[in-house]
Design an enzyme around this catalytic site. Structure first.
Site, PDB file in Angstrom:
ATOM      1  N   LYS A  52       0.739  -1.283   0.149  1.00 25.40           N
ATOM      2  CA  LYS A  52      -0.091   0.011   0.220  1.00 25.40           C
ATOM      3  C   LYS A  52       0.911   1.326   0.181  1.00 25.40           C
ATOM      4  CE  LYS A  52      -3.619  -2.374   1.858  1.00 25.40           C
ATOM      5  NZ  LYS A  52      -4.356  -2.661   3.221  1.00 25.40           N
ATOM      6  N   GLN A  96      -5.296  -1.711   9.399  1.00 20.98           N
ATOM      7  CA  GLN A  96      -5.135  -3.073   8.833  1.00 20.98           C
ATOM      8  C   GLN A  96      -5.541  -4.094   9.642  1.00 20.98           C
ATOM      9  OE1 GLN A  96      -3.628  -3.486   5.738  1.00 20.98           O
ATOM     10  NE2 GLN A  96      -3.779  -5.661   6.153  1.00 20.98           N
ATOM     11  N   ASP A 119     -11.498   2.178   3.368  1.00 15.74           N
ATOM     12  CA  ASP A 119     -11.571   0.692   3.162  1.00 15.74           C
ATOM     13  C   ASP A 119     -13.357   0.405   3.229  1.00 15.74           C
ATOM     14  OD1 ASP A 119      -9.699  -1.315   3.297  1.00 15.74           O
ATOM     15  OD2 ASP A 119      -9.344  -0.802   5.337  1.00 15.74           O
TER      16      ASP A 119
HETATM   17  N1  GUN Z   1      -6.550  -7.265   5.991  1.00 20.34           N
HETATM   18  C1  GUN Z   1      -6.653  -7.997   4.638  1.00 20.34           C
HETATM   19  N2  GUN Z   1      -7.385  -7.548   3.688  1.00 20.34           N
HETATM   20  C2  GUN Z   1      -7.508  -6.074   4.285  1.00 20.34           C
HETATM   21  C3  GUN Z   1      -8.171  -4.960   3.537  1.00 20.34           C
HETATM   22  O1  GUN Z   1      -8.837  -4.802   2.336  1.00 20.34           O
HETATM   23  N3  GUN Z   1      -8.227  -3.739   4.289  1.00 20.34           N
HETATM   24  C4  GUN Z   1      -7.876  -3.926   5.778  1.00 20.34           C
HETATM   25  N4  GUN Z   1      -7.938  -2.711   6.575  1.00 20.34           N
HETATM   26  N5  GUN Z   1      -7.109  -5.009   6.389  1.00 20.34           N
HETATM   27  C5  GUN Z   1      -7.250  -6.038   5.603  1.00 20.34           C
END
Ligand code: GUN
Length: 287
Positions: A52, A96, A119
């Site tokens: 990211k 996350q 998200d």
């Molecule tokens: N953990 C696995 N996929 C994701 C996601 O798309 N966003 C977040 N915040 N955590 C994750």
């Protein structure tokens, strides 16, 4: 043989367009910024977060990371989120997942300001998606929908079967497909006769986290197969939830792993950060 849906190429195209949009925002004095919170030391999360951060760099989005100790309290976590909600320069907040078990992730998500929920996990975003209002759509489902769009795969009247009922993928994806007029079935670990469901799917979406679980005999000839799985083998190789080599022979379209849904998820996150920046600075927003 199936047409391979190339998530890597599509994601690159989306990121290039976002880079241009980001430059335009900067000319107006707006500097899109994403804040990422990670709690503890999950190794898979570290990889996701690194990717990211790289994508932000490439597009020109500012990136800030908060690494919190494993034993942090709920209150400390929520306080950080509340602080980030107040900082005008932060346009998007991402917590996350997973986070340690003593913490309630839904409570933390609820604390994120709806306007910064890149998200799409807050109750407001989820509710708006359900009633068909403009909102942040969570990134993996959004990425899958973009793939359908790019490859002109029309969902109207199609039987879509999703394996996996997570809040992050299965449930929002079902809403997205429903809004495109598909007939949607969500299967999960307690579903009886799974194969009966998967066999009649025009579009089969698999998000269960079991390496190569979906075999050729479970798939209808000519089906579109979307593999959301990312599993690491003992040799460190990344494989999906679908037995790609064999299913590819009968599907009409299929996504590979790696290079399918994964890159799309990150591209859509970047899209949501740019969207958040615009919406937060648009006086006429209805958002
Ligand atoms: N953990 C696995 N996929 C994701 C996601 O798309 N966003 C977040 N915040 N955590 C994750």
């Amino acid at each position: 043989m199936a047409i391979i849906i190339d998530g890597k190429v599509l994601a690159k195209k989306i990121r290039e367009n976002l880079k241009v949009e980001c430059e335009q925002l900067k000319e107006q004095g707006l500097h899109p910024k994403l804040a990422v919170i990670m709690v503890g030391n999950n190794s898979a999360s570290k990889v996701y977060v690194r990717n990211k951060s790289k994508a932000c760099d490439e597009i020109g989005i500012e990136y800030e990371e908060y690494l919190l100790e494993e034993n942090i309290t709920q209150q400390e976590l929520n306080s950080l989120i509340e602080k980030l909600n107040q900082i005008k320069e932060v346009n998007g907040i991402l917590l996350q997942s997973p986070i340690p078990e003593h913490l309630d992730i839904n409570q933390a998500f609820k604390t994120i300001s709806y306007q910064k929920d890149v998200d799409g996990f807050t109750p407001s975003s989820v509710g708006k998606l359900t009633i068909g209002e403009d909102t942040f759509i969570s990134c993996t489902p959004y990425g899958v929908m973009k793939m359908f769009e790019e490859y002109n795969i029309d969902l109207t009247g199609k039987d879509v079967v999703i394996i996996g009922r997570s809040n992050i993928v299965g449930k929002p994806l079902a809403q997205c497909c429903l809004s495109k007029n598909a007939t949607v079935t969500i299967c999960h670990s307690k579903t009886k006769n799974l194969k009966e469901h998967t066999k009649r799917a025009d579009i089969l979406i698999v998000a269960m986290g079991k390496p190569k679980f979906v075999t050729k005999d479970m798939v209808k000839e000519g089906a579109v197969v979307i593999d959301v799985g990312t599993n690491q083998t003992e040799e460190g190789k990344l494989v999906g939830d679908v037995d790609f080599e064999n299913v590819e022979k009968i599907a009409s379209y299929i996504t590979p792993v790696p290079g399918g849904v994964g890159p799309m998820t990150i591209a859509m996150l970047m899209n949501n950060v740019i969207k958040a920046t615009k919406e937060q600075n648009n006086e006429n927003t209805t958002f």
